[in-house]
Scaffold this motif. Structure first.
Motif: not given
Length: 325
Positions: A81-82, A121-123, A151, A154, A177-178, A180, A188
């Motif tokens: 989760t981010c 993952s996340t940007t 961050s 991640a 890397r998603f 949002d 969200t």
């Protein structure tokens, strides 16, 4: 070689649950097992298909036994989760994101049948600051936005995934890397933030934002599961929106406040269970973050259907049509 038995983590979440149902409906998969500490949202397992649910914490050694007994050859780690939307503490999220990933990778390390691992993952791994790149490619340095936060978690998570890849070079690893997520029916941080009657912003800042529609996120995850697409890929809708543009499109009023005032405002909103304005999120709103998706299009073979603007408009229109308390 196609996947036959897939294990999906984080299926109590909106994205993981829908992915479980989507994969379970595929006739080319022998079995799809969803795991989490809570069941998926109602309706996921009632849909016809091969999806099933096992209640287990991925930090529990039992996850290794499940993978071995089911002969799992593909693991999709959809649990991280981010920028959580609600008021929960960071320590609990870190425990699930970082420690959970470590334990899951340990189980994958010893799995004799595993041949593919897909990780969300996340940007946010690129950070957000006045010194950030105008556009981030996948080879950019990973710099957390703050010393402790989502961050940074991640970045740690991806480090563990790279270590696993070195230890198990026979396993194809896909890291997504998603940007949002925004969509009408997902809870969200951004759908909550842009639903505030008065949207707090920091005076003098107007970050450039990118969003990802849940439809594209699910399509990318499904493609990564059933096809062999190893590598690291940025996933975001084309184009950008400035923070001020997004506030206007949402039909809200932005209220600029001095930077020191954002912390007490964030605390009040969190205690009221409205939205969690973490330090990571505030830096993103201030400085923005834009990623390049050429590798996703060229090597992964997917072009997002929804642009950033279209995804945001869909989320806003959908939420306006819902009855809220």
């Amino acid at each position: 070689m196609p996947s036959n038995v897939v294990l999906v983590t984080g299926v109590s979440g909106e994205l993981g649950g829908r992915l479980l149902a989507r994969l379970g409906a595929r006739s080319d998969l022998e079995r799809v097992v969803g795991v989490d500490t809570a069941p998926p949202v109602p309706g996921v397992l009632r849909e016809p298909g091969r999806a099933e649910f096992v209640r287990v914490d991925i930090r529990n050694p039992l996850i290794a036994k499940i993978m071995t007994s089911a002969r799992v050859d593909t693991v999709v780690h959809a649990g991280p989760t981010c920028h959580p939307a609600g008021s929960g503490g960071h320590s609990a999220i870190k425990e699930a994101n970082v420690i959970g990933t470590m334990r899951l990778l340990a189980a994958c390390q010893n799995s004799p049948h595993l041949r593919k691992l897909v990780v969300i993952s996340t940007t946010a791994v690129y950070g957000a600051s006045s010194r950030s790149r105008a556009v981030f490619t996948e080879d950019a340095e990973l710099i957390p936005a703050v010393a402790t936060g989502y961050s940074k978690d991640a970045v740690e998570l991806e480090g563990y995934v790279r270590g696993f890849s070195r230890r198990r070079p026979d396993v194809g690893v896909t890291t997504l890397r998603f940007a949002d997520l925004v969509t009408p029916d997902f809870d969200t941080v951004f759908t909550r933030y842009f639903s505030l009657p008065l949207v707090p912003t920091v005076l003098g800042f107007d970050g450039r934002l990118q969003f990802l529609h849940a439809d594209d996120a699910l399509a990318v995850l499904e493609r990564a599961t059933v096809l062999d697409r190893p590598g690291v890929f940025n996933v975001a809708g084309d184009g950008v929106l400035s923070l001020s543009q997004a506030i206007r499109l949402a039909g809200r009023v932005g209220v600029g406040v001095p930077r020191p005032a954002m912390s007490p405002i964030g605390t009040a909103l969190r205690l009221a269970r409205r939205v969690r304005l973490s330090a990571d999120l505030v830096r993103l709103l201030n400085f923005g973050r834009v990623v390049d998706t050429e590798r996703l299009i060229r090597e992964f073979g997917y072009t997002p259907r929804w642009t950033t603007r279209e995804a945001f408009d869909d989320a806003v229109a959908g939420r306006r049509g819902r009855v809220t308390a």
